[in-house]
Every structure is written in structure tokens, then in C-alpha cells.
Design an enzyme around this catalytic site. Structure first.
Site, PDB file in Angstrom:
ATOM      1  N   HIS A   5       0.840  -1.220   0.000  1.00  9.66           N
ATOM      2  CA  HIS A   5       0.000   0.000   0.000  1.00  9.66           C
ATOM      3  C   HIS A   5       0.868   1.262   0.000  1.00  9.66           C
ATOM      4  O   HIS A   5       0.441   2.312   0.485  1.00  9.66           O
ATOM      5  CB  HIS A   5      -0.942   0.042   1.206  1.00  9.66           C
ATOM      6  CG  HIS A   5      -1.686  -1.233   1.432  1.00  9.66           C
ATOM      7  ND1 HIS A   5      -2.903  -1.501   0.875  1.00  9.66           N
ATOM      8  CD2 HIS A   5      -1.338  -2.340   2.149  1.00  9.66           C
ATOM      9  CE1 HIS A   5      -3.316  -2.722   1.245  1.00  9.66           C
ATOM     10  NE2 HIS A   5      -2.368  -3.255   2.012  1.00  9.66           N
ATOM     11  N   SER A  31      14.907  21.591 -16.448  1.00 11.47           N
ATOM     12  CA  SER A  31      13.688  22.343 -16.699  1.00 11.47           C
ATOM     13  C   SER A  31      14.057  23.651 -17.386  1.00 11.47           C
ATOM     14  O   SER A  31      15.143  24.181 -17.179  1.00 11.47           O
ATOM     15  CB  SER A  31      12.981  22.614 -15.374  1.00 11.47           C
ATOM     16  OG  SER A  31      12.186  23.769 -15.461  1.00 11.47           O
ATOM     17  N   LYS A  48      15.937  21.936 -11.127  1.00 11.85           N
ATOM     18  CA  LYS A  48      15.307  20.660 -11.463  1.00 11.85           C
ATOM     19  C   LYS A  48      16.230  19.681 -12.189  1.00 11.85           C
ATOM     20  O   LYS A  48      17.037  20.058 -13.013  1.00 11.85           O
ATOM     21  CB  LYS A  48      14.083  20.905 -12.366  1.00 11.85           C
ATOM     22  CG  LYS A  48      12.882  21.477 -11.654  1.00 11.85           C
ATOM     23  CD  LYS A  48      12.270  20.549 -10.612  1.00 11.85           C
ATOM     24  CE  LYS A  48      11.438  19.462 -11.226  1.00 11.85           C
ATOM     25  NZ  LYS A  48      10.219  19.976 -11.859  1.00 11.85           N
ATOM     26  N   GLU A  99       9.819   8.481 -17.158  1.00 11.96           N
ATOM     27  CA  GLU A  99       8.451   8.982 -17.405  1.00 11.96           C
ATOM     28  C   GLU A  99       7.979   8.629 -18.815  1.00 11.96           C
ATOM     29  O   GLU A  99       6.825   8.253 -19.030  1.00 11.96           O
ATOM     30  CB  GLU A  99       8.390  10.496 -17.200  1.00 11.96           C
ATOM     31  CG  GLU A  99       8.559  10.899 -15.741  1.00 11.96           C
ATOM     32  CD  GLU A  99       8.729  12.406 -15.608  1.00 11.96           C
ATOM     33  OE1 GLU A  99       7.726  13.113 -15.679  1.00 11.96           O
ATOM     34  OE2 GLU A  99       9.885  12.855 -15.458  1.00 11.96           O
TER      35      GLU A  99
END
Ligand code: ARG
Length: 457
Positions: free
Chosen positions: A156, A277, A283, A290
Site C-alpha cells: 500500500h 527544466s 530541477k 516517465e
């Protein structure tokens, strides 16, 4: 150029229909296997004296010339051609005249395209299997270095019990081993030779299907001509195998994305496999992971696409089936591209062992082991479970962990506790003691690694 089949028609085909009908923009990828298939077919026609031996030889060398001209770029694809099969036959006829026109004896584009896709995909399956093996190997190497790297195991997404990083990533190796198995199985059903099925009802010529089968390295010839031209099970199967493989990669990617967030910081991706970024200077983004996660959507959709395309088709060949190629080619190209980037991304990532260890020290992931300690001292598991729950609650109220409680505090909940409780709940003990087949103890993980390495050898 006039259509090969123009004889039956009184009008030219509408130019929009030409574009709509044409598949050369994507089936040109199969030019090599199309030519190799035609070479085998022509050789067989000559051997069976369906065409003369001399003409068969001319066709074979003409096809070889076309192949090397396409390889070198000297010959360009004519995107006005209807498909790759027509293009090559027309080119051959340009070069050889009437002899070129004999190639298509005892053959239809329906069995020709079925042959081509099978030849094309069996090579792709081999390449994909090789890449998945490399991936397994990379995972095994990382696991070997991290058999003692304790981290929290989750259910979980809540810290649950202590495991090692090696054990965690070897779970993915198991998935990929199953993927290899599925791909090998798919290869078996792909590697059947359909040529000789003709348009649908085979042929009246005295062809030798087994010879073509042997020349092209197939396991056996297909057994029913209608099925031979209309079977695309192997495309659906491969699309399915790739979809499952992509789902595995997508789950792995999701964890990598989490692990390199500041919230986890279990790993750091190499600069060469991260991106920045355009606005936020701080970043460093896990774009590869992804994109792999995102591209799994296509693989799933391509499978759906093929299943839907096939589901209402009567026997035998229908033009709908021309749609098979873009779907399965996209799946094949996507999985290869994903693996080619994912593997070096894994190879170059840094494992932040201390952060994993620190995360393990919080969250009471050794609570089960504390209960098991009491069981080994004679308590029933349910009683031990209750006492440990009370201890955890006490720790939370007093900002403590099971490791930082004193023996006195332990004894307030059960007299059975002794000094050895501290050794029993030490995270490394918790891992070492889980020493059953499939467990996280270094001994068990070592044999997992050995087994995976053996399977992929
Ligand atoms: N381009 C076609 C395909 O990919 C080849 C087979 C065409 N056969 C036919 N009878 N029109 O399916």
C-alpha cells in the site's frame, strides 16, 4: 505507372483512393525479407521446373541487385507504388522484362505478405529477447552489489517489512524472465511458413513448400491455406507480450521516478540520463522513466487495435489486415527504443544506500520481527501481535522507535522480553532471518541471481 491489375478495369483508380490504399510508406520496412522470400520462391520455381532454371537464376540475381541497391540508397522507394511487394516486382520487371513477370507464378500477395510479416517479426523477436536479457543482466549486476543494502519493503506504499535493494529489484528480473519466456513461445508460432497458401486456396502448380520452408529457416509449413493467409495470431501475441513487458517497465519506471524524488532520494540518476527544466534551475527530471511509463500506453493500445481489427473478419484475407503492420511495428519499435534507453539509465544510476537505511529505521518495519521474537519465546502469535501493537503505539506517543526503547520499557508490556530483543529486531537480522526460498536474505538472493543468470545464458 499503370496498375498491374489494370486489365480488368475501364477507369483509373481515383488518386485519393490510391493514397488511401497504399501501404508502402510503412511496409517498405519489410523490403529485405520481401526480397529474401522472393528469392526462395524463385529458386523453388526453377527447381520444380515451373519456370526455367535460367530464368530463375536471372530473377535471383536481379532480386539480389535490387536488395543491394536499396541497402545502399541507390534505389529509392517509389511512394506511389501500392505496396512493397508491387514495388519490388515492378522494379524487377523494369530490369528483366518478361522474366521479371514470371516471379509471381504460383503466389499471391496474400501469402507473400503473410510470409514477410513472419520473417520480419521473428528477427525483431530475437532482438527484443536480446535486449531483455541485457536488462536482466544489468539488474543482476546491481543486485550483486546490494545484497546487504537494507531498505523498507512496501505494501500500500506504506513501509511494511525490511528487505534489501537487491531483493526488490530482483522481483523485476523475475518479470523479465517471464517476458523472455513468452517471447520465445511467440517465436515458435511465428516461425511457420505460409507461402503456397496462394490467395486463399493454394495453387495448381507443383510447388515444393518444404523447400521454401527450409531455404528460409522456418520450422514447418502452415497446414491450411485459408488460415495461412488470414492468421495474424502471432501479431496479436507479440503485441500482447510487448504490452505486458511495457507494463513491467512502466511499474519499474514509476518506482525510479519516486526513488529519485526528494521525498525518497533512494537513487540518483546520471546526468546523461536526466533532463533539466526550462524555468526551474534546480530541477533534474527523470524523463526517460516517465517516457517509458507514458509509452506503455501505446503498446497496450496497439494490442487493442489488432484485436479489434481482427475480431469480425471472415475468412480469408481482407484488406483490413493491412492495418496490422503499423500497430505491430510501432510496438516493436517502441519496446526496443525504451529498452535501449532504460538499460543504460539503470546501469549508471547511483544507489543512495544510507538514505535507504535511514528510511528503514523509521516506520516500525521490524514490528513483525518483534512479535515473532515473542512467539519464539512461547507466546501465541495473536498475543504477541497485540503486545507489539501496544509497544508501537507507546513509541509513537513518546517519539521513540523499537530500537531506542529500554529493556525496562519493553518489560512493562511483557516480562518475556530480554536483552536479546535488540539483536532480534536489528534490521540486518530481520533480513538475514528471512531465509526461505524467495526471501530477502543474501543467501537466497544470491541463488535468485544465479538462477536468473543461468536462464538467460
Ligand atoms: N499491402 C497488403 C497488406 O499489407 C498486401 C496484400 C494485398 N493483397 C490484396 N489482395 N490486396 O495486407
Amino acid at each position: 505507372m499503370a496498375k498491374m491489375w489494370a486489365g480488368r478495369f475501364k477507369k483509373e483508380v481515383n488518386s485519393k483512393v490510391n493514397d488511401f490504399n497504399s501501404s508502402i510508406s510503412f511496409d517498405k520496412a519489410m523490403y529485405k525479407v520481401d526480397i529474401l522470400g522472393s528469392i526462395a520462391h524463385a529458386t523453388m520455381l526453377g527447381k520444380q521446373e515451373i519456370i526455367s532454371k535460367e530464368e530463375a537464376d536471372l530473377i535471383v540475381s536481379g532480386l539480389n541487385d535490387i536488395l543491394s541497391d536499396l541497402d545502399s540508397g541507390e534505389l529509392e522507394f517509389d511512394l506511389n507504388a501500392e505496396d512493397i511487394h508491387m514495388f519490388i516486382e515492378e522494379e524487377l520487371t523494369k530490369r528483366l522484362g518478361v522474366t521479371g513477370k514470371r516471379l509471381h507464378t504460383a503466389r499471391s500477395r496474400n501469402d507473400q505478405v503473410a510470409l514477410d510479416i513472419r520473417m520480419y517479426l521473428r528477427e525483431e523477436i530475437d532482438e527484443i529477447i536480446d535486449l531483455v536479457k541485457q536488462l536482466c543482466n544489468t539488474i543482476c549486476n546491481i543486485a550483486q552489489e546490494n545484497m546487504y543494502t537494507v531498505m523498507p519493503g512496501y505494501t500500500h506504499l506504506q513501509r511494511a517489512q525490511p528487505i534489501t535493494f537487491a531483493h526488490h529489484i530482483m522481483a523485476y528480473a523475475q518479470m523479465f524472465v517471464r517476458d523472455i519466456d513468452r517471447l520465445k513461445d511467440c517465436y515458435k508460432r511465428t516461425n511457420k511458413m505460409p507461402l503456397g497458401s496462394g490467395a486463399l486456396a493454394s495453387t495448381t502448380y507443383n510447388i515444393d513448400r518444404q523447400l521454401v520452408c527450409d531455404l528460409l529457416g522456418f520450422d514447418e509449413v502452415t497446414q491450411n491455406s485459408l488460415d495461412g493467409v488470414s492468421d495474424r495470431d502471432f501479431c496479436m501475441e507479440l503485441a500482447n507480450d510487448i504490452a505486458i513487458l511495457m507494463v513491467h517497465l512502466s511499474r519499474f519506471s514509476e518506482e525510479i521516478i519516486m526513488w529519485c524524488s526528494w521525498e525518497f532520494k533512494f537513487i540518483e540518476l546520471d546526468d546523461a540520463y536526466s533532463t533539466g527544466s526550462s524555468i526551474m534551475p534546480q530541477k533534474k527530471n527523470p524523463d526517460i522513466a516517465e517516457l517509458v511509463r507514458g509509452k506503455s500506453a501505446r503498446a497496450i493500445s496497439n494490442l487493442n487495435n489488432l484485436l479489434c481489427m481482427m475480431k469480425g473478419l471472415p475468412l480469408a484475407y481482407n484488406k483490413d489486415m493491412q492495418e496490422d503492420k503499423e500497430a505491430i511495428f510501432d510496438s516493436v519499435n517502441t519496446i526496443k527504443m525504451c529498452l535501449e534507453n532504460f538499460i543504460p539509465m539503470l546501469e549508471t544510476m547511483t544507489i543512495l544506500k544510507d538514505n535507504m537505511k535511514n528510511a528503514s529505521a523509521k516506520g516500525f518495519i521490524n514490528a513483525t520481527d518483534c512479535a515473532d521474537y515473542l512467539v519464539k519465546k512461547g507466546l501465541a502469535f495473536r498475543d504477541a501481535y497485540k503486545i507489539t501493537g501496544q509497544l508501537v503505539s507507546y513509541c509513537i506517543d513518546n517519539d521513540k522507535t523499537l530500537e531506542t526503547l529500554t529493556l525496562n520499557e519493553y518489560k512493562q508490556y511483557s516480562e518475556v522480553f530480554e536483552e536479546d530483543v535488540f539483536d532480534s529486531i536489528a534490521l540486518i537480522t530481520c533480513v538475514m532471518e528471512r531465509n526461505v526460498v524467495g526471501g530477502p536474505s543474501p543467501k537466497q538472493v544470491k541463488s535468485q541471481i544465479e538462477n536468473v543468470k543461468k536462464t538467460i545464458e
